[in-house]
Write a protein that holds these residues in place. Structure first.
Motif, mmCIF file in Angstrom:
data_model
loop_
_atom_site.group_PDB
_atom_site.id
_atom_site.type_symbol
_atom_site.label_atom_id
_atom_site.label_comp_id
_atom_site.label_asym_id
_atom_site.label_seq_id
_atom_site.Cartn_x
_atom_site.Cartn_y
_atom_site.Cartn_z
ATOM 1 N N CYS A 119 0.759 -1.140 0.051
ATOM 2 C CA CYS A 119 0.087 -0.016 0.033
ATOM 3 C C CYS A 119 0.736 1.424 -0.085
ATOM 4 O O CYS A 119 1.784 1.384 0.794
ATOM 5 N N CYS A 121 0.218 2.976 3.708
ATOM 6 C CA CYS A 121 0.619 2.695 4.944
ATOM 7 C C CYS A 121 1.747 1.363 4.793
ATOM 8 O O CYS A 121 2.026 0.737 5.734
ATOM 9 N N CYS A 137 -5.968 -2.461 0.373
ATOM 10 C CA CYS A 137 -4.998 -2.724 1.458
ATOM 11 C C CYS A 137 -5.627 -3.093 2.564
ATOM 12 O O CYS A 137 -6.895 -2.801 2.921
ATOM 13 N N CYS A 145 -5.162 -0.436 5.982
ATOM 14 C CA CYS A 145 -6.000 0.746 5.902
ATOM 15 C C CYS A 145 -7.377 0.713 5.209
ATOM 16 O O CYS A 145 -8.078 1.760 5.457
HETATM 17 ZN ZN ZN Z 1 -2.853 0.729 3.626
#
Ligand code: ZN
Length: 209
Positions: free
Chosen positions: A26, A29, A59, A62
């Motif tokens: 991602c 994050c 993701c 998140c």
């Molecule tokens: Zn993420």
């Protein structure tokens, strides 16, 4: 997000959803992403309009999802990165005017003029980004002395030259490389989006075909 797809457009279309899409982390994050959904979009290659499948990854940490474009397309543009790049290299490089360059790749000259205009507006930023990437990859330093368009083109060449010594990039080609490392925003109208070149986290390695 843009992945450095080395496949010809025909092969990408033929593989469809069965293609082994890369699963980058991602960008927000660094969490693991999985294939989530996708959509179809048009791309014009060699004068023909085609439909391609573009996956969307999500993701697991998140929950944000990201479209994963193959590097032969540019964000919000119908024509391939190679087509756009060929026109930019010729016109912004001073080789010829927009009309003959547009005619050679079979696109309306108004479309081609739009690409060149966007490239000129962003040339300073692109030149700085690609020149920095070239140095980061151990390539040659590029000077902005020759004007912004020349600087941007030289920066792209130098960065690709350096990347081409790394596995996989030579087969991707210079304009797909430029698309991949700029997040498809080589000639994007939205200049508020960050230029994604510098920083290895963004520098997704090519997947061998
Ligand atoms: Zn993420």
């Amino acid at each position: 997000m843009v992945w450095p797809c080395p496949l010809p457009v025909d092969a990408y279309i033929a593989a469809g959803r069965r293609l082994e899409f890369p699963r980058p982390d991602c960008p927000l994050c660094a969490g693991p992403m999985t294939l989530w959904s996708g959509h179809r979009r048009h791309v014009r290659a060699a004068g023909r309009c085609r439909k391609i499948f573009v996956p969307r990854l999500r993701c697991g940490l998140c929950g944000v999802s990201h479209v994963l474009l193959p590097a032969f397309v540019l964000a919000w543009r119908l024509d391939t990165a190679e087509t756009v790049g060929a026109v930019i290299a010729e016109v912004a490089g001073g080789g010829c005017g927009v009309r003959p360059a547009a005619a050679r790749v079979g696109v309306p000259h108004t479309t081609a003029r739009g690409w060149v205009r966007r490239f000129r507006v962003r040339a300073g930023e692109l030149g700085a980004g690609f020149a920095a990437l070239a140095v980061e990859l151990g390539g040659t330093a590029v000077s902005p002395a020759g004007g912004v368009c020349g600087f941007a083109l030289a920066g792209i060449e130098a960065a690709f030259g350096a990347a081409a010594s790394l596995p996989g990039w030579l087969a991707v080609g210079v304009w797909r490389f430029a698309s991949a490392v700029s997040g498809g925003r080589l000639v994007a109208a939205n200049t508020t989006s960050p230029f994604l070149v510098v920083g290895r986290r963004r520098f997704m390695p090519p997947v061998p075909p």
